[in-house]
Design an enzyme around this catalytic site. Structure first.
Site, PDB file in Angstrom:
ATOM      1  N   GLY A  41      64.214  65.801  45.190  1.00  0.00           N
ATOM      2  CA  GLY A  41      62.887  65.948  45.786  1.00  0.00           C
ATOM      3  C   GLY A  41      62.816  66.804  47.038  1.00  0.00           C
ATOM      4  O   GLY A  41      61.902  66.641  47.844  1.00  0.00           O
ATOM      5  N   ASN A  60      61.964  69.905  47.276  1.00  0.00           N
ATOM      6  CA  ASN A  60      60.718  70.692  47.263  1.00  0.00           C
ATOM      7  C   ASN A  60      59.511  69.814  47.584  1.00  0.00           C
ATOM      8  O   ASN A  60      58.582  70.251  48.264  1.00  0.00           O
ATOM      9  CB  ASN A  60      60.543  71.403  45.927  1.00  0.00           C
ATOM     10  CG  ASN A  60      61.328  72.699  45.871  1.00  0.00           C
ATOM     11  OD1 ASN A  60      60.957  73.693  46.505  1.00  0.00           O
ATOM     12  ND2 ASN A  60      62.432  72.685  45.138  1.00  0.00           N
ATOM     13  N   MET A  66      62.442  67.636  35.028  1.00  0.00           N
ATOM     14  CA  MET A  66      63.341  68.143  33.994  1.00  0.00           C
ATOM     15  C   MET A  66      62.870  67.778  32.586  1.00  0.00           C
ATOM     16  O   MET A  66      63.668  67.388  31.732  1.00  0.00           O
ATOM     17  CB  MET A  66      64.762  67.603  34.234  1.00  0.00           C
ATOM     18  CG  MET A  66      65.309  67.929  35.602  1.00  0.00           C
ATOM     19  SD  MET A  66      65.382  69.708  35.916  1.00  0.00           S
ATOM     20  CE  MET A  66      66.845  70.101  34.981  1.00  0.00           C
ATOM     21  N   ARG A  67      61.576  67.902  32.360  1.00  0.00           N
ATOM     22  CA  ARG A  67      61.038  67.646  31.026  1.00  0.00           C
ATOM     23  C   ARG A  67      60.202  68.849  30.614  1.00  0.00           C
ATOM     24  O   ARG A  67      59.415  69.363  31.419  1.00  0.00           O
ATOM     25  CB  ARG A  67      60.104  66.423  31.039  1.00  0.00           C
ATOM     26  CG  ARG A  67      60.733  65.153  31.515  1.00  0.00           C
ATOM     27  CD  ARG A  67      61.483  64.428  30.449  1.00  0.00           C
ATOM     28  NE  ARG A  67      60.659  64.059  29.311  1.00  0.00           N
ATOM     29  CZ  ARG A  67      61.158  63.647  28.146  1.00  0.00           C
ATOM     30  NH1 ARG A  67      62.462  63.565  27.980  1.00  0.00           N
ATOM     31  NH2 ARG A  67      60.358  63.317  27.150  1.00  0.00           N
ATOM     32  N   HIS A  99      60.924  77.901  39.702  1.00  0.00           N
ATOM     33  CA  HIS A  99      62.144  78.110  38.913  1.00  0.00           C
ATOM     34  C   HIS A  99      63.159  78.890  39.746  1.00  0.00           C
ATOM     35  O   HIS A  99      62.810  79.883  40.382  1.00  0.00           O
ATOM     36  CB  HIS A  99      61.812  78.875  37.628  1.00  0.00           C
ATOM     37  CG  HIS A  99      63.019  79.083  36.774  1.00  0.00           C
ATOM     38  ND1 HIS A  99      63.557  78.073  36.005  1.00  0.00           N
ATOM     39  CD2 HIS A  99      63.834  80.145  36.631  1.00  0.00           C
ATOM     40  CE1 HIS A  99      64.641  78.515  35.411  1.00  0.00           C
ATOM     41  NE2 HIS A  99      64.833  79.773  35.777  1.00  0.00           N
TER      42      HIS A  99
HETATM   43  C1  GRF Z   1      64.971  73.333  42.330  1.00  0.00           C
HETATM   44  O1  GRF Z   1      66.047  74.239  42.400  1.00  0.00           O
HETATM   45  C2  GRF Z   1      63.864  73.891  41.479  1.00  0.00           C
HETATM   46  O2  GRF Z   1      63.740  75.292  41.554  1.00  0.00           O
HETATM   47  C3  GRF Z   1      64.285  73.502  40.086  1.00  0.00           C
HETATM   48  O3  GRF Z   1      64.836  72.216  40.242  1.00  0.00           O
HETATM   49  C4  GRF Z   1      65.342  72.070  41.569  1.00  0.00           C
HETATM   50  C5  GRF Z   1      64.689  70.845  42.152  1.00  0.00           C
HETATM   51  O4  GRF Z   1      65.233  70.511  43.394  1.00  0.00           O
HETATM   52  N1  GRF Z   1      63.179  73.564  39.170  1.00  0.00           N
HETATM   53  P1  GRF Z   1      64.549  69.387  44.303  1.00  0.00           P
HETATM   54  O5  GRF Z   1      64.504  68.099  43.475  1.00  0.00           O
HETATM   55  O6  GRF Z   1      63.174  69.848  44.673  1.00  0.00           O
HETATM   56  O7  GRF Z   1      65.444  69.246  45.487  1.00  0.00           O
END
Ligand code: GRF
Length: 221
Positions: A13, A15, A90-91, A114
């Site tokens: 998490g 982001n 991740m879905r 991404h």
């Molecule tokens: C990030 O690298 C994002 O680009 C990818 O999954 C990762 C998620 O990281 N889709 P976080 O859970 O936000 O730390």
């Protein structure tokens, strides 16, 4: 204009944290209405709870995609949402799921980040595959989600260089720092100006349906 968002995550998490920080510091005019995870114990849940954001855990284990998505949609529909923001979710989302979030202009109000410069290195190992390939310039893409994986209209991209002494860890860490700047910025641009992207000129089935009209699609909520 403030936007109401749901953040969907599966993991640590970071982001989500960046988005919540940007809201706290006044750099992002948005409200996270709900954080939904499909993995019990995902770090994103703790981050949401610390910020007083509503959470939902909807495990997918033992369910078909359709069954799981129906449960996710039921949770999301409890809120008044402008956008679904994927942050390490991740879905793969089915077209049936996406159709619940269709903007009148034809795109889906679902946004993803991404870890590569799409269309290079789609899939779950963006940084690793770019590093293994030996790229000199890598990057991050924020895009609208469509029916194909890591494919929809590009909202923003940011680049970074691979250096001589990079390891995969230092390379990923630099990319992640860029993600944390870019994602809140893109969301703020949407809050301020609506969704904008360049029309994809190379035709394919999805884009042919979505891209009609001007070269630069602009939509306001
Ligand atoms: C990030 O690298 C994002 O680009 C990818 O999954 C990762 C998620 O990281 N889709 P976080 O859970 O936000 O730390």
């Amino acid at each position: 204009m403030s936007i109401n968002i749901a953040v969907l995550a599966s993991g640590r998490g970071s982001n989500l944290q960046a988005i919540l920080d940007a809201i706290s510091t006044g750099n992002l005019d948005a409200k996270v209405q709900i954080v939904l995870v499909n993995v019990p114990g995902a770090g994103a849940i703790d981050i949401a709870a610390k910020h007083g954001v509503a959470t939902a855990v909807v495990p997918n284990a033992g369910l078909t995609r359709k069954e799981h998505e129906e449960k996710v949609i039921a949770e999301l529909k409890k809120h008044d949402l402008d956008f679904i923001v994927l942050a390490g979710y991740m879905r793969v989302l089915s077209s049936g799921f996406l159709s619940n979030f269709k903007d009148p202009r034809g795109f889906f109000k679902v946004i993803n980040i991404h870890p590569s410069l799409l269309p290079a290195f789609p899939g779950t190992r963006g940084y690793e595959e770019a590093f293994e390939y030996g790229v000199k310039v890598a990057g991050v893409t924020v895009h609208l989600v469509d029916e194909k994986v890591d494919h929809g209209p590009i909202l923003a991209q940011a680049t970074f260089s691979r250096t001589e002494d990079d390891t995969i860890e230092s390379f990923k860490a630099r990319g992640l720092r860029i993600e944390h700047e870019l994602y809140p910025q893109v969301l703020q641009n949407i809050a301020r100006d609506g969704v904008t992207y360049f029309k994809r000129l190379k035709d394919d089935a999805v884009q042919a349906e979505n891209n009609q009209g001007t070269d630069r699609e602009t939509a306001r909520r």
